[in-house]
Design an enzyme around this catalytic site. Structure first.
Site, PDB file in Angstrom:
ATOM      1  N   HIS A 292       0.857  -1.183   0.000  1.00 54.74           N
ATOM      2  CA  HIS A 292       0.000   0.000   0.000  1.00 54.74           C
ATOM      3  C   HIS A 292       0.893   1.233   0.000  1.00 54.74           C
ATOM      4  CE1 HIS A 292      -3.053   2.916   1.063  1.00 54.74           C
ATOM      5  NE2 HIS A 292      -3.986   1.994   0.948  1.00 54.74           N
ATOM      6  N   ARG A 315      -6.793  10.571   0.109  1.00 58.06           N
ATOM      7  CA  ARG A 315      -6.505  10.990  -1.268  1.00 58.06           C
ATOM      8  C   ARG A 315      -7.798  11.123  -2.063  1.00 58.06           C
ATOM      9  NH1 ARG A 315      -3.327   6.555  -3.250  1.00 58.06           N
ATOM     10  NH2 ARG A 315      -3.616   5.498  -1.254  1.00 58.06           N
TER      11      ARG A 315
END
Length: 518
Positions: A292, A315
């Site tokens: 990740h 994000r």
């Protein structure tokens, strides 16, 4: 004429018979469940679920609904696993929540995004099941009162389809994975207590086979005694993204990644995959382990091996990533593996110390923090992970970069948002920045997160054997991260919880019907 003794015996026998008849009547009228439970218990198929995360809980509920009695084997002290740590959400296409918000999505679009993410390695038949049953999975979860109505767009998805739970009225965040797992766990432990036995602190040891057929398992109880259970088996015991044992699967399949930090709990050691290695089961994509891109680095303990995940929703709400010079270098909403590769290519070690992780700076403003959830962000601020740095000048001083570079970076980002595309291929810009903003930062580093590989399964969640040809192993099913083939080379955010629910239910259904079908 009968003797007095014989009369007394006959009288006694009659009394006993009448008494037995009366007791039988009372029992059948007042306590019909006693006889019914005994008879149905003997007739019910026995399903053994190894692993108590979301895939296991989903399998338990579905198998119970189809008449099975179930035993759950869990090596930890409580149910939950990595599913309880999930923070980004759960995907669905054509869901009620999407329709309520005017979001136009389709199963075909979801399939397309998932297959593209898998780089040609995903098994299409599994992806079609994942996407095709996604709205049904959402209905299943919402039937337990889970308010999965907040829909956001994560990296690699062309459409908002990741479902989360909105914060409470006072702004308190609702952790999606923990809430889902806790809700289903309570249902299993309370509502299904008459048909489900949960054995915690109990470690799976091996499969019991009769010829080519699985008929049960052996397990080690908390007191170290070994026991057998007979029945149809569902393996839902998770992955190996924190496997640093002597026979580590990380060392074996992805040695180049083995020393990276992880978001996984200490239980993610691939025990079931290793314990069944002699059973001839087919493994698939074992070298596909997802890193990740955004694990939070704690400045107070930057070398700590286990990281908090920086939720992809940050994000998705507009946070951008900066390199050591204060410049953007990637589409923040790109696929996880692409963002990870870009960080490794463009960023430096924390504090320019080669012994530290490679880091990027996640930049946020008040708008992004508000959209993500101020109370959620406050949790990370309290941990010293997210830092409120203040003005642009203070941001430049904190990062030790030129303020003019930061100004240009923000201006370029906003200009790209107006045009609809930037130099990195980004086409979705959830938030804008101005030089007058109040800024927040967090240092992030790529972190081991998920294993795309595992036991190979069929469309019915049957575990396949490796040779002489890949055929289902009778009596053995699998679901969740212990299996492989769904995600291919890269898993999209939000697809893990969905895989657990969809294939957990598929496995539970077929396991409950296995003996009847045979």
């Amino acid at each position: 004429m009968p003797s007095t003794g014989l009369i007394r015996v006959a009288y006694f026998v009659a009394i006993v018979a009448v008494g037995a008849f009366i007791l039988a009547v009372i029992r059948s009228s007042l306590f019909p469940q006693i006889r019914t439970a005994t008879e149905s218990h003997e007739a019910q198929p026995h399903v053994i679920v190894v692993g108590g995360g979301l895939a296991g809980l989903s399998a338990v509920i579905e198998a119970s609904r189809h008449g099975a009695r179930i035993t759950v084997i869990e090596k930890e002290k409580s149910l939950g696993g990595n599913s309880a740590k999930a923070t980004s959400g759960i995907n669905a296409a054509e869901s009620a929540a999407q329709k309520e918000r005017g979001i136009s999505d389709s199963v075909d679009s979801f399939v397309k995004d998932t297959l593209a993410s898998g780089d040609g390695l995903s098994k299409p038949e599994l992806v079609h099941i994942l996407a095709g049953k996604s709205a049904e999975a959402m209905d299943f979860l919402r039937s337990f009162g889970l308010n999965l109505v907040d829909v956001v767009q994560l990296g690699g998805h062309g459409i908002p389809r990741t479902h989360r739970i909105p914060p409470t009225a006072d702004g308190r965040p609702i952790p999606v994975g923990f809430t889902i797992v806790s809700t289903l766990r309570k249902y299993v432990e309370n509502d299904l207590r008459n048909t489900v036995q949960v054995l915690v602190n109990s470690a799976f040891k091996s499969l019991i086979l009769e010829g080519d057929r699985v008929v049960g398992i052996t397990y080690e109880a908390e007191d170290k005694t070994v026991h057998q259970l007979h029945g149809t088996v569902i393996l839902t015991a998770g992955g190996y993204a924190n496997d640093h044992t002597e026979d580590s699967l990380l060392d074996k399949y992805v040695p180049s990644l083995a020393k990276l930090p992880t978001t996984n709990g200490p239980w993610a050691t691939g025990d079931v995959i290793k314990a069944t290695s002699a059973a001839g089961l087919s493994l698939i994509h074992m070298d596909q382990v997802q890193t990740h891109p955004t694990g939070f680095l704690e400045p107070s303990n930057p070398k700590h091996h286990t990281k908090f995940l920086a939720p992809e929703a940050l994000r998705g709400c507009g946070a951008i990533l900066l390199d050591g010079e204060g410049k953007r270098f990637v589409d923040e909403l790109g696929r996880r593996n692409h963002v990870t590769d870009a960080i490794f290519s463009h960023c430096k070690h924390y504090q320019d110390d080669g012994s530290m992780p490679i880091v990027a700076v996640m930049l946020m403003n008040d708008e992004i923090i508000k959209r993500f959830g101020a109370p959620s962000a406050a949790f990370y601020e309290k941990k010293g992970i997210i830092e409120n740095v203040g003005s642009l000048g203070e941001l430049a001083a904190r990062l030790q970069v030129d303020a003019a570079v930061l100004t240009d970076t923000l201006a370029s980002h906003n200009k790209a948002a107006e045009s609809g595309k930037d130099e990195f291929g980004k086409t979705t810009f959830p938030a804008l920045f101005t030089p007058d903003d109040n800024f927040y930062i967090a240092y992030i580093t790529p972190t081991l997160h998920y294993c795309m590989g595992g036991l190979e399964i069929s469309a019915k969640a049957e575990v396949l054997r490796s040779k002489p040809e890949k055929k289902p192993v009778a009596g053995l099913y699998g679901a969740g991260e212990v299996t492989g083939g769904v995600h291919g080379a890269n898993r999209l955010g939000g697809n893990s919880l969905l895989e657990c629910v969809v294939f957990g239910r598929v496995a539970g259904y077929h396991a409950a019907h296995y003996r009847r079908e045979k």
